[in-house]
Design an enzyme around this catalytic site. Structure first.
Site, PDB file in Angstrom:
ATOM      1  N   CYS A 133       0.840  -1.209   0.000  1.00  0.00           N
ATOM      2  CA  CYS A 133       0.000   0.000   0.000  1.00  0.00           C
ATOM      3  C   CYS A 133       0.869   1.251   0.000  1.00  0.00           C
ATOM      4  O   CYS A 133       1.496   1.577   1.020  1.00  0.00           O
ATOM      5  CB  CYS A 133      -0.917  -0.024   1.229  1.00  0.00           C
ATOM      6  SG  CYS A 133      -1.906   1.454   1.405  1.00  0.00           S
ATOM      7  N   CYS A 136      -0.407   4.062   2.292  1.00  0.00           N
ATOM      8  CA  CYS A 136      -0.129   3.808   3.715  1.00  0.00           C
ATOM      9  C   CYS A 136       1.340   4.055   4.056  1.00  0.00           C
ATOM     10  O   CYS A 136       1.653   4.602   5.103  1.00  0.00           O
ATOM     11  CB  CYS A 136      -0.442   2.358   4.089  1.00  0.00           C
ATOM     12  SG  CYS A 136      -1.994   1.733   3.459  1.00  0.00           S
ATOM     13  N   ASP A 137       2.239   3.618   3.188  1.00  0.00           N
ATOM     14  CA  ASP A 137       3.642   3.513   3.599  1.00  0.00           C
ATOM     15  C   ASP A 137       4.648   4.393   2.849  1.00  0.00           C
ATOM     16  O   ASP A 137       5.828   4.398   3.198  1.00  0.00           O
ATOM     17  CB  ASP A 137       4.090   2.041   3.472  1.00  0.00           C
ATOM     18  CG  ASP A 137       3.293   1.141   4.411  1.00  0.00           C
ATOM     19  OD1 ASP A 137       2.878   1.629   5.475  1.00  0.00           O
ATOM     20  OD2 ASP A 137       3.075  -0.039   4.077  1.00  0.00           O
TER      21      ASP A 137
END
Ligand code: NAP
Length: 317
Positions: A133, A136-137
């Site tokens: 993701c 997300c990261d």
């Protein structure tokens, strides 16, 4: 047999948020989770993009509090794997390996899963350099080197998103031609931060606590070589986008779907009265904890309204 007001299938952020709203509205609510509460975020070590999260918030810590809230508001929770459903009619039947459940309304929050490479080290270093993701990261790789595995729309689009953070993004693809749409390809080829490693597969991911190197193979010659992290960086990111699939096979032919994703309106109604879907399993543009939680809240509220209409009972949120 008992008929619950609402049965929620799945105990990720969407299901637990639905449980909170349904339980708080004094609906007789059952949450069915097959294994482990939290869905995809149980493997998230740092969760800094959920509103209000502060340093040290992890997927499991947030989920632990969400489960506690559901318990506080009286939800019943069981562990079971659902194998079949009968969704037509006023009483929905949900068949599990252990038991059969009945409900006036059902909220489906089964989630989705990423295809994995399946090579040694991938699982071990998930959340420690390996990610599925970018939203997300990506921020964890500001000014680092990043590799993206895959050649479809998702891989190329996410690789370009990652160029906003990473120093360099190398796309590793198993063929010498991208599957991604031409318009997306053109943008990627024009991006100065992007490089391409063709006819290559990732064979092994190595490190000591975090990713430090990976073994790649040339699919034409069969030769392997090891790519090491820059000495100063000590690590690099590996973002894998080789397919994503909703966990919706048991609903096939029963609910309207598109490529396996359940279709809903803005209020989480599916095409079947009394059946709602929330979170990653439904067709939507952003799959995040915050959007899953929002979906769950909406689905539970709408399920309550549906039950109220069905029975004429007083109902208040
Ligand atoms: P996808 O289109 O199925 O592409 C998967 C890619 O991963 C392919 O390039 C495939 O290689 C590669 N791959 C598959 N298994 C692999 C393995 N074991 N090892 C290495 N590489 C592997 O998947 P997606 O990119 O996730 O997209 C899914 C769907 O969503 C598509 O219909 C796509 O159009 C859509 N989507 C659209 C957009 C957009 O329009 N903006 C954005 C994202 C996704 P091969 O090419 O060799 O098969």
């Amino acid at each position: 047999m008992k008929t619950y007001d609402i049965v929620i299938i799945g105990g990720g952020p969407a299901g637990l948020s639905a449980g909170l709203y349904a339980g708080r509205a004094k609906m007789d609510t059952l949450i069915i989770e097959k294994q482990k509460y939290g869905g995809q975020i149980v493997i998230t070590d740092e969760l800094e993009n959920y509103p209000g999260s502060i340093e040290g918030e992890t997927g499991p810590s947030l989920i632990g509090r969400m489960v506690a809230q559901c318990d506080k508001f009286g939800c019943t929770r069981v562990e079971d794997t659902i194998t079949d459903v009968e969704l037509e009619g006023d009483v929905k039947v949900i068949k599990g390996l252990k038991e059969e459940y009945r409900a006036k309304a059902v909220i489906i929050t089964g989630g989705a899963t990423h295809t994995t490479i399946g090579c040694p080290g991938e699982k071990e270093f998930t959340g420690k350099g390996v990610s599925y993701c970018a939203t997300c990261d990506a921020a964890f790789f500001e000014d680092f080197e990043v590799f993206v595995v895959g050649g479809g729309d998702a891989a190329v689009e996410e690789a370009m998103y990652l160029t906003k953070f990473a120093r360099k993004v190398t796309l590793i693809h198993r063929r010498d031609q991208l599957r991604a749409a031409r318009s997306i390809q053109e943008k990627a080829f024009a991006n100065e931060k992007m490089e391409f490693m063709w006819n290559t597969t990732v064979e092994e991911i190595k490190g000591d606590g975090i990713v430090q190197s990976m073994v790649v193979k040339d699919t034409k010659t069969g030769e392997t070589r090891e790519i090491f992290a820059d000495e100063e960086d000590g690590t690099f990111g590996i973002f894998v986008f080789i397919g994503f699939k909703p966990l919706s096979s048991i609903y096939e032919g029963k609910i309207e779907m598109e490529r396996g994703y359940i279709l809903t309106d803005d209020d989480m109604h599916t095409n079947i009265p009394g059946v709602f879907a929330a979170g990653d399993i439904r067709k939507k543009s952003l799959r995040q904890v915050v959007t899953a939680a929002a979906d769950g809240a909406i689905a539970a509220t709408q399920a309550g309204k549906y039950i109220e209409e069905l029975a004429g009972t007083a109902y208040k949120y």
